[in-house]
Design a protein around this motif. Structure first.
Motif, short mmCIF file in Angstrom:
data_model
loop_
_atom_site.label_atom_id
_atom_site.label_comp_id
_atom_site.label_asym_id
_atom_site.label_seq_id
_atom_site.Cartn_x
_atom_site.Cartn_y
_atom_site.Cartn_z
N THR A 265 0.76 -1.22 0.07
CA THR A 265 0.57 0.10 -0.10
C THR A 265 0.93 1.58 -0.20
O THR A 265 0.66 2.24 -0.64
N ALA B 284 0.91 4.02 -3.23
CA ALA B 284 1.04 5.83 -2.31
C ALA B 284 1.81 6.38 -3.39
O ALA B 284 2.21 7.31 -4.36
N GLY C 280 -2.93 4.40 -5.68
CA GLY C 280 -3.06 4.35 -4.78
C GLY C 280 -4.05 3.17 -4.27
O GLY C 280 -5.14 3.28 -5.49
#
Ligand code: ADP
Length: 217
Positions: free
Chosen positions: A207, A211, A216
């Motif tokens: 994650t 990002a 994202g």
């Protein structure tokens, strides 16, 4: 997208690269995996690479750069690629720039996975790889397979890489500091680098990585 993943051995590059490449729909190109495939197929290139890998040294640039270039020129890499383990020194970074420039292309990002050295040694000591698929990676303590020695994903045999012994890991770390880390500054000068922590659950790191790449989940 054309992305370079850097980080010390054991940072989780291979694990993250498999997820990131799938999320971004680009091929994962790992020079370590390409060498290991050549070794298991007994090719001439594999024979050249084997001794260097066994002792934790870099395979010479004249072997590595040509192999990486051939792979990047395959049709599936037209949409982009995620490089894992290449470039690994300044000469390879410069060669990559030249290859991309000739093709009218450029890198979009360099993702630097940061992890403390004692964690690296623990991760590698317990790492187990699947013989069928190098993206199926387990750890005897952190992410054990349900049945010892058997891959949860495909039933393949799990094994410990020959260069994952503690002595060779220390050599690989020394090579990382002296040869590979300088490429981070090289890419910083091109404003391409984002550094993220590679600590925590695999999914948390993915994650963070997505990002950092501006995609994202
Ligand atoms: P790790 O990142 O965990 O060290 P890799 O699978 O990427 O593992 O690499 C294993 C070994 O393969 C390296 O220690 C080195 O001997 C060789 N190798 C991989 N990529 C390169 C490269 N770009 N240049 C030279 N040697 C390489």
């Amino acid at each position: 997208m054309r992305i370079v993943l850097v980080g010390p051995p054991g940072a989780g590059k291979g694990t993250q690269a498999a997820y990131l490449a799938e999320n971004l729909s680009i091929p994962h190109i790992s020079t370590g995996d390409l060498f290991r495939a050549n070794i298991s197929q007994g090719t001439e290139l594999g024979q050249k690479a084997q001794e260097y890998m066994r002792s934790g040294q870099l395979v010479p640039d004249e072997v590595t750069i040509g192999m990486a270039k051939d792979r990047m020129e395959q049709p599936d890499a037209e949409v982009g690629f995620l490089l894992d383990g290449f470039p690994r020194n300044l000469a390879q970074a410069e060669a990559l720039d030249a290859i991309l420039k000739d093709a009218g292309l450029k890198l979009d990002a360099v993702l630097d996975l940061e992890v403390p050295e004692d964690e690296v040694v623990k991760r590698i000591a317990g790492r187990r790889m699947c013989r069928n698929d190098s993206s199926h990676i387990f750890h005897v303590e952190y992410t054990p397979s349900k049945v010892e020695g058997v891959c949860d994903l495909c039933g393949g045999e799990l094994y410990q890489r020959e260069d994952d012994s503690e002595e060779t890991v220390r050599k690989r770390l020394a090579v990382y500091h002296s040869e590979t880390e300088p490429i981070i500054d090289y890419y910083r000068a091109q404003s391409l680098v984002t550094t993220i922590s590679a600590l925590g659950q695999v999914s948390e790191v993915t994650t963070r990585a997505m990002a950092a790449l501006g995609s994202g989940e």
